[in-house]
Design a protein around this motif. Sequence first.
Motif, PDB file in Angstrom:
ATOM      1  N   CYS A 185      17.739  -1.335  12.771  1.00 56.42           N
ATOM      2  CA  CYS A 185      16.447  -1.716  13.312  1.00 56.42           C
ATOM      3  C   CYS A 185      16.025  -3.081  12.768  1.00 56.42           C
ATOM      4  N   PRO A 186      15.054  -3.734  13.391  1.00 57.32           N
ATOM      5  CA  PRO A 186      14.566  -5.016  12.856  1.00 57.32           C
ATOM      6  C   PRO A 186      14.052  -4.845  11.432  1.00 57.32           C
ATOM      7  N   ASP A 187      14.404  -5.780  10.572  1.00 57.43           N
ATOM      8  CA  ASP A 187      13.935  -5.742   9.185  1.00 57.43           C
ATOM      9  C   ASP A 187      12.899  -6.840   9.014  1.00 57.43           C
ATOM     10  N   LEU A 188      11.613  -6.440   9.036  1.00 59.61           N
ATOM     11  CA  LEU A 188      10.516  -7.396   8.931  1.00 59.61           C
ATOM     12  C   LEU A 188       9.924  -7.435   7.529  1.00 59.61           C
ATOM     13  N   LEU A 189      10.646  -6.895   6.544  1.00 53.75           N
ATOM     14  CA  LEU A 189      10.113  -6.789   5.195  1.00 53.75           C
ATOM     15  C   LEU A 189       9.846  -8.177   4.612  1.00 53.75           C
ATOM     16  N   ALA A 190       8.595  -8.421   4.219  1.00 50.06           N
ATOM     17  CA  ALA A 190       8.199  -9.703   3.639  1.00 50.06           C
ATOM     18  C   ALA A 190       8.786  -9.848   2.239  1.00 50.06           C
ATOM     19  N   PRO A 191       8.975 -11.075   1.756  1.00 50.93           N
ATOM     20  CA  PRO A 191       9.551 -11.279   0.420  1.00 50.93           C
ATOM     21  C   PRO A 191       8.564 -11.081  -0.723  1.00 50.93           C
ATOM     22  N   ILE A 192       7.290 -10.910  -0.416  1.00 50.26           N
ATOM     23  CA  ILE A 192       6.290 -10.674  -1.460  1.00 50.26           C
ATOM     24  C   ILE A 192       5.536  -9.389  -1.159  1.00 50.26           C
ATOM     25  N   ASP A 193       4.891  -8.842  -2.185  1.00 49.77           N
ATOM     26  CA  ASP A 193       4.070  -7.644  -2.012  1.00 49.77           C
ATOM     27  C   ASP A 193       2.638  -8.046  -1.650  1.00 49.77           C
ATOM     28  N   TRP A 194       1.861  -7.070  -1.185  1.00 46.37           N
ATOM     29  CA  TRP A 194       0.457  -7.292  -0.828  1.00 46.37           C
ATOM     30  C   TRP A 194      -0.400  -6.254  -1.541  1.00 46.37           C
ATOM     31  N   PRO A 195      -0.636  -6.436  -2.860  1.00 46.56           N
ATOM     32  CA  PRO A 195      -1.431  -5.457  -3.616  1.00 46.56           C
ATOM     33  C   PRO A 195      -2.902  -5.530  -3.245  1.00 46.56           C
ATOM     34  N   PRO A 196      -3.693  -4.534  -3.616  1.00 46.93           N
ATOM     35  CA  PRO A 196      -5.138  -4.576  -3.375  1.00 46.93           C
ATOM     36  C   PRO A 196      -5.779  -5.746  -4.112  1.00 46.93           C
ATOM     37  N   ALA A 197      -6.952  -6.155  -3.635  1.00 44.69           N
ATOM     38  CA  ALA A 197      -7.731  -7.200  -4.304  1.00 44.69           C
ATOM     39  C   ALA A 197      -9.042  -6.585  -4.789  1.00 44.69           C
ATOM     40  N   PHE A 198      -9.538  -7.071  -5.914  1.00 42.86           N
ATOM     41  CA  PHE A 198     -10.699  -6.474  -6.572  1.00 42.86           C
ATOM     42  C   PHE A 198     -11.784  -7.524  -6.802  1.00 42.86           C
ATOM     43  N   LYS A 199     -13.032  -7.116  -6.628  1.00 40.22           N
ATOM     44  CA  LYS A 199     -14.160  -7.964  -7.006  1.00 40.22           C
ATOM     45  C   LYS A 199     -14.339  -7.848  -8.514  1.00 40.22           C
ATOM     46  N   ILE A 200     -13.893  -8.839  -9.220  1.00 38.83           N
ATOM     47  CA  ILE A 200     -13.868  -8.776 -10.676  1.00 38.83           C
ATOM     48  C   ILE A 200     -15.265  -8.541 -11.248  1.00 38.83           C
ATOM     49  N   CYS A 249      -5.031  -8.550 -21.020  1.00 40.90           N
ATOM     50  CA  CYS A 249      -4.855  -7.727 -19.810  1.00 40.90           C
ATOM     51  C   CYS A 249      -5.908  -8.059 -18.768  1.00 40.90           C
ATOM     52  N   ARG A 250      -7.147  -8.175 -19.194  1.00 39.62           N
ATOM     53  CA  ARG A 250      -8.233  -8.505 -18.268  1.00 39.62           C
ATOM     54  C   ARG A 250      -7.968  -9.855 -17.587  1.00 39.62           C
ATOM     55  N   ARG A 251      -7.578 -10.859 -18.346  1.00 41.40           N
ATOM     56  CA  ARG A 251      -7.327 -12.183 -17.771  1.00 41.40           C
ATOM     57  C   ARG A 251      -6.192 -12.129 -16.745  1.00 41.40           C
ATOM     58  N   GLU A 252      -5.113 -11.450 -17.104  1.00 49.17           N
ATOM     59  CA  GLU A 252      -3.967 -11.369 -16.199  1.00 49.17           C
ATOM     60  C   GLU A 252      -4.309 -10.574 -14.948  1.00 49.17           C
ATOM     61  N   ALA A 253      -5.023  -9.457 -15.098  1.00 48.65           N
ATOM     62  CA  ALA A 253      -5.404  -8.643 -13.933  1.00 48.65           C
ATOM     63  C   ALA A 253      -6.338  -9.409 -13.011  1.00 48.65           C
ATOM     64  N   ALA A 254      -7.282 -10.150 -13.584  1.00 52.21           N
ATOM     65  CA  ALA A 254      -8.210 -10.938 -12.764  1.00 52.21           C
ATOM     66  C   ALA A 254      -7.474 -12.016 -11.983  1.00 52.21           C
ATOM     67  N   GLU A 255      -6.524 -12.665 -12.642  1.00 54.92           N
ATOM     68  CA  GLU A 255      -5.767 -13.728 -11.982  1.00 54.92           C
ATOM     69  C   GLU A 255      -4.830 -13.178 -10.915  1.00 54.92           C
ATOM     70  N   ARG A 256      -4.267 -12.014 -11.182  1.00 54.92           N
ATOM     71  CA  ARG A 256      -3.258 -11.437 -10.302  1.00 54.92           C
ATOM     72  C   ARG A 256      -3.862 -10.664  -9.130  1.00 54.92           C
ATOM     73  N   PHE A 257      -5.012  -9.985  -9.389  1.00 56.34           N
ATOM     74  CA  PHE A 257      -5.539  -9.055  -8.397  1.00 56.34           C
ATOM     75  C   PHE A 257      -6.985  -9.350  -7.985  1.00 56.34           C
ATOM     76  N   GLY A 258      -7.565 -10.440  -8.428  1.00 58.35           N
ATOM     77  CA  GLY A 258      -8.929 -10.775  -8.027  1.00 58.35           C
ATOM     78  C   GLY A 258      -9.033 -11.069  -6.544  1.00 58.35           C
ATOM     79  N   SER A 259     -10.227 -10.893  -5.975  1.00 59.30           N
ATOM     80  CA  SER A 259     -10.417 -11.096  -4.539  1.00 59.30           C
ATOM     81  C   SER A 259     -10.116 -12.528  -4.104  1.00 59.30           C
ATOM     82  N   HIS A 260     -10.199 -13.483  -5.045  1.00 61.25           N
ATOM     83  CA  HIS A 260      -9.887 -14.870  -4.707  1.00 61.25           C
ATOM     84  C   HIS A 260      -8.422 -15.041  -4.301  1.00 61.25           C
ATOM     85  N   THR A 261      -7.566 -14.070  -4.673  1.00 58.99           N
ATOM     86  CA  THR A 261      -6.148 -14.206  -4.353  1.00 58.99           C
ATOM     87  C   THR A 261      -5.864 -13.983  -2.868  1.00 58.99           C
ATOM     88  N   LEU A 262      -6.792 -13.373  -2.133  1.00 61.45           N
ATOM     89  CA  LEU A 262      -6.534 -13.093  -0.721  1.00 61.45           C
ATOM     90  C   LEU A 262      -6.323 -14.383   0.076  1.00 61.45           C
TER      91      LEU A 262
END
Length: 331
Positions: free
Chosen positions: A107-122, A278-291
Amino acid sequence: MAERFLPFMDEIVPAHNVKHIKCQTLIARGPRMVMTPVFRNLMKRIDAERALYVVNNSAWSENGKPLFNWQALNRRAARIGVPHSSVYPISPIIREEARKALSKSACPDLLAPIDWPPAFKIEDFSFAPRRHLTAPVVIGRHGRDHDGKWLEDAEELRAAYPCRSDIVVKIMGGAETVRKRLGALPSNWEVEPFGTMGVADYLSQLDVFVNFPARTRDEAFGRTIIEAVLSGLPVILPPAFEPTFGDLALYCEPHQVAGLIERLASDDEGRIHYINACRREAAERFGSHTLLKRLKSPDIEGSYSPTLDGDSQDFRRRMMRELIPETSVTG
């Protein structure tokens, strides 16, 4: 309806009310939804230049029941025909599942090379780390109460949430599954129904976040884990979560939880440095600004696992090596 959606109710439109939409990018979140006739018909009224199909759950439930089919999902996305369509796993765990399912398929393989995790309002999570961990240490987790959210084995369940006079277990979301598996709730448990209070208010009552779901469950991501990190809590998880959360958590087996809590309480200086990192890394990685950043950046495959500074990695090694030599330690 999840609490985080309530402020946006005025902007939520039922699919049957949609006349026509023209957009640059469509984000369709949820593979089971994408496979429905309702979505297929809705897409006839949407003119998009790009489509992101986000897979936010495993293809199988914890009892082995199929929830969707990876091959069928890729075929559906290709057949819809939006230019530049890709399927985005929510985490490395779901990506690995997709790779295995698609590896022997034509079947067609449309798998993107990156993940799309949730974003959080820090800003929704007040960072208030405990300066000292003193008895009784309050541990817990929040989430809906069903079989997949709790360890299946009664002894492992007791060990992951120890019944000790110097530990209080505070749960939000109900614990009837635990009551059935143990016969009765341990005497040091305090349980509130789901939605009794806001997530941030609940997390402010904890000292340590402990989350051990069923071993048979492929947890897609774990929003509650990042919420705990953003609130200043050290997080204890089983090793299966390590590909997703990397240095943001401490990993052990259920029988090692009590010892790990004792180690955390013995090193306030190291713990405070670690949870700040941990807080700094999580904010940078998963903050809503990353969308917007994700939408504007090309999908270039890269390292995903969150990684902290050297002192934080040393702290993790000290916490984990003395307790769990059989578990791998990143960093």
